[in-house]
Motif scaffolding. Structure first.
Motif, PDB file in Angstrom:
ATOM      1  N   GLN A  82     -12.836   0.924  37.708  1.00  0.00           N
ATOM      2  CA  GLN A  82     -12.956  -0.588  37.655  1.00  0.00           C
ATOM      3  C   GLN A  82     -11.667  -0.855  36.702  1.00  0.00           C
ATOM      4  O   GLN A  82     -11.770  -0.281  35.636  1.00  0.00           O
ATOM      5  N   TRP A 102     -13.841  -6.946  33.911  1.00  0.00           N
ATOM      6  CA  TRP A 102     -12.658  -7.452  34.677  1.00  0.00           C
ATOM      7  C   TRP A 102     -13.037  -8.828  35.080  1.00  0.00           C
ATOM      8  O   TRP A 102     -12.374  -9.790  35.060  1.00  0.00           O
ATOM      9  N   SER A 241      -6.617   3.529  38.764  1.00  0.00           N
ATOM     10  CA  SER A 241      -7.062   2.575  38.899  1.00  0.00           C
ATOM     11  C   SER A 241      -7.956   2.401  40.234  1.00  0.00           C
ATOM     12  O   SER A 241      -7.647   3.139  41.169  1.00  0.00           O
ATOM     13  N   ALA A 243      -7.928   0.444  42.506  1.00  0.00           N
ATOM     14  CA  ALA A 243      -7.444  -0.253  43.493  1.00  0.00           C
ATOM     15  C   ALA A 243      -6.345   0.803  43.957  1.00  0.00           C
ATOM     16  O   ALA A 243      -6.022   0.948  45.151  1.00  0.00           O
ATOM     17  N   SER A 266     -15.205  -7.497  44.976  1.00  0.00           N
ATOM     18  CA  SER A 266     -14.066  -8.149  45.297  1.00  0.00           C
ATOM     19  C   SER A 266     -12.985  -7.239  45.937  1.00  0.00           C
ATOM     20  O   SER A 266     -13.227  -6.187  46.618  1.00  0.00           O
ATOM     21  N   GLU A 267     -11.951  -7.634  46.280  1.00  0.00           N
ATOM     22  CA  GLU A 267     -11.062  -7.141  47.360  1.00  0.00           C
ATOM     23  C   GLU A 267      -9.639  -6.939  46.640  1.00  0.00           C
ATOM     24  O   GLU A 267      -9.108  -7.697  45.438  1.00  0.00           O
ATOM     25  N   ILE A 268      -8.650  -6.017  47.474  1.00  0.00           N
ATOM     26  CA  ILE A 268      -7.476  -5.744  46.944  1.00  0.00           C
ATOM     27  C   ILE A 268      -6.668  -5.692  48.359  1.00  0.00           C
ATOM     28  O   ILE A 268      -7.225  -5.023  49.059  1.00  0.00           O
ATOM     29  N   PRO A 301      -5.082  -8.502  43.686  1.00  0.00           N
ATOM     30  CA  PRO A 301      -6.808  -8.563  43.454  1.00  0.00           C
ATOM     31  C   PRO A 301      -7.583 -10.193  43.725  1.00  0.00           C
ATOM     32  O   PRO A 301      -6.779 -10.988  43.239  1.00  0.00           O
ATOM     33  N   THR A 302      -8.432  -9.994  44.330  1.00  0.00           N
ATOM     34  CA  THR A 302      -9.428 -11.503  44.648  1.00  0.00           C
ATOM     35  C   THR A 302     -10.646 -11.126  43.750  1.00  0.00           C
ATOM     36  O   THR A 302     -10.805  -9.987  43.547  1.00  0.00           O
ATOM     37  N   GLN A 303     -11.239 -12.394  43.745  1.00  0.00           N
ATOM     38  CA  GLN A 303     -12.412 -12.310  43.270  1.00  0.00           C
ATOM     39  C   GLN A 303     -13.598 -12.138  43.744  1.00  0.00           C
ATOM     40  O   GLN A 303     -14.793 -11.740  43.514  1.00  0.00           O
ATOM     41  N   ARG A 346      -8.220 -14.746  41.462  1.00  0.00           N
ATOM     42  CA  ARG A 346      -7.230 -14.077  40.822  1.00  0.00           C
ATOM     43  C   ARG A 346      -5.995 -14.394  41.801  1.00  0.00           C
ATOM     44  O   ARG A 346      -5.496 -15.489  41.974  1.00  0.00           O
TER      45      ARG A 346
END
Length: 485
Positions: A82, A102, A241, A243, A266-268, A301-303, A346
């Protein structure tokens, strides 16, 4: 011993937000075994999100000991992590404070000060990249630590990610990769700029040496091997990472214009391409960070992703499966609009003050409509970020992986919102798979490393999907964020 005894394998581990997961992978990409160990997240005050770094060590030891029982010959070991989650260590490698996750947004005042006192040119000079510095950004958190925990900051020799902290305990050496060092060191050089170092009040760089994610940090020490159930002398790579390890597993660095959605808590979301302009609300990973096929990554990246499913389960007192079952009652797309900003956002807005919202609700709407709207809202955020990454030329396909991509009904909803061909990875453990691929050598992997099933969109949903996206998009600047057209 098991039937896998003496089969040669790479041991990959991912230090995620809620657990350490580990797996053994053959050179052909077959996942041989899987294990995990959870650890808690602490929220001691508003905007504070922390973990005890010792939990990373104990969870990783537990997973390694469990996988070692399979009897495989361990060829190498590597971690994903993370990020940006900050672990503050002294010279000996001991953590001197809780890790700051994060999600943590304590640095609001520091972010405001940085926004007022540094411009884009200075940030590019310091870091080799520029994005708006929000409360969750690493520079804001480091300044907060200097201002509010001065005794901890004085005791801090290294600021590292969870994987680097654990690797140091395995090998006795601190090292990181260039991407995980961003916002502390310059992305290209790995060096901390003297002006930034002075701002942090440090005489020496708190960033360890940075190298390729596939580089070998060192070997498992005899002491660590005895504690972890591993043979001493096993090579440990730098890692990446979560991601970027996950993106590597999708094949995006091997196939030009391949989109990806890594769906977890969360997402990438993003796409690979050759050159072109960078969207101001997204990251660009330059070619040089991992030399493969000359492709850049453009992603954000999103939350919220699976976190929205967690929220629905808490809100209605139901299991995840009961929530997802509601999609059976609502095939296609719905007209309700949900913006999934439960924790701010984000990419592409970089604004932790944004709030979630549900529009268009009337008396006739019920549980199934709200579930559809919330999960549809996650997909709309995916399309928004993907279109920012595409730069006007759509992805040839979008690869989907991660724990929040296991349900075929939600994936069908995603396909209808994205209006792109989806490839759903057979092995959802994308970060683990990516680290294993790094350790085995990522240039020309066997085709099975990228095995996936296909989900095609319903083209009849395209007009409503576009209408929903137009309504979903924030038309003007989110406070402190980025304009997205």
């Amino acid at each position: 011993m098991t039937a896998l005894a003496r089969e040669r394998a790479v041991l990959a581990l991912d230090l995620g937000t809620s657990a350490c997961r580990g797996a053994l992978y053959s050179s052909l990409g077959e996942r041989l075994a899987l294990a995990s160990a959870e650890y808690p997240v602490h929220r001691p005050a508003a905007h504070f999100v922390e973990q005890d770094p010792r939990d990373y060590l104990e969870a990783a030891r537990h997973v390694c000991r469990q996988l070692a029982q399979e009897g495989c010959e361990i060829a190498a070991l590597g971690f994903s992590t993370q990020t940006p989650t900050l672990v503050f260590c002294n010279e000996r490698g001991d953590a001197v404070a809780p890790a700051i996750l994060w999600q943590d947004a304590r640095g609001q005042e520091e972010a405001r000060w940085l926004g007022e006192n540094t411009d884009a040119a200075r940030r590019a000079k310091w870091f080799g990249l520029d994005l708006p510095i929000g409360a969750a950004a690493t520079p804001a958190k480091l300044l907060w630590m200097k201002r509010h925990r001065s005794e901890v900051w004085r005791a801090t020799r290294w600021v590292v990610q969870p994987k680097d902290y654990v690797v140091a305990h395995l090998t006795g050496r601190f090292m990181t990769d260039h991407w995980c060092a961003k916002w502390i060191a310059h992305l290209a050089s790995g060096e901390v700029h003297p002006e930034y170092l002075a701002l942090l009040g440090k005489d020496v760089s708190p960033c360890p040496p940075a190298g390729s994610p596939a580089a070998v940090v060192g070997e498992v020490t005899p002491e660590a091997g005895a504690q972890w159930g591993l043979p001493s002398g096993v090579a440990v790579i730098v890692g990446w990472s979560d991601a970027l390890a996950g993106v590597l597993a999708t094949g995006a660095l091997h196939h030009e214009r391949r989109g990806f959605v890594l769906a977890g808590t969360s997402e990438i979301i993003g796409m690979s391409r050759r050159g072109g302009g960078q969207h101001p609300g997204l990251y660009r990973v330059p070619v040089g960070l991992l030399e493969l096929h000359g492709l850049e990554l453009h992603f954000g990246p999103t939350q919220a992703g699976g976190e929205c499913l967690n929220w629905l389960a808490r809100l209605f007192g139901k299991t995840h499966e009961e929530i997802l079952d509601a999609l059976d009652q609502r095939p296609g797309l719905g007209a309700l609009l949900f913006r999934p900003y439960l924790h701010g956002e984000r990419a592409p807005y970089w604004n932790h003050e944004l709030c979630a919202s549900l529009e268009g609700v009337r008396a006739e709407h019920g549980f199934a409509d709200i579930v559809q709207a919330v999960l549809q809202g996650v997909a709309l955020q995916e399309r928004l970020v993907l279109e920012c990454a595409e730069g006007g030329e759509p992805a040839t396909e979008v690869v989907l992986a991660g724990g929040a991509a296991r349900d075929p009904r939600w994936n069908r909803l995603r396909a209808n919102i994205l209006q792109r061909r989806l490839l759903v990875m057979h092995d959802m453990e994308a970060s683990l798979r990516g680290i294993a691929l790094l350790a085995w050598g990522a240039r020309d992997p066997a085709p099975d490393w990228f095995a996936a099933g296909e989900v095609l969109p319903d083209r009849a949903c395209e007009p409503l999907a576009r209408e929903l996206l137009d309504r979903f998009r924030l038309a003007d600047r989110a406070p402190g964020g980025v304009i997205v057209r």
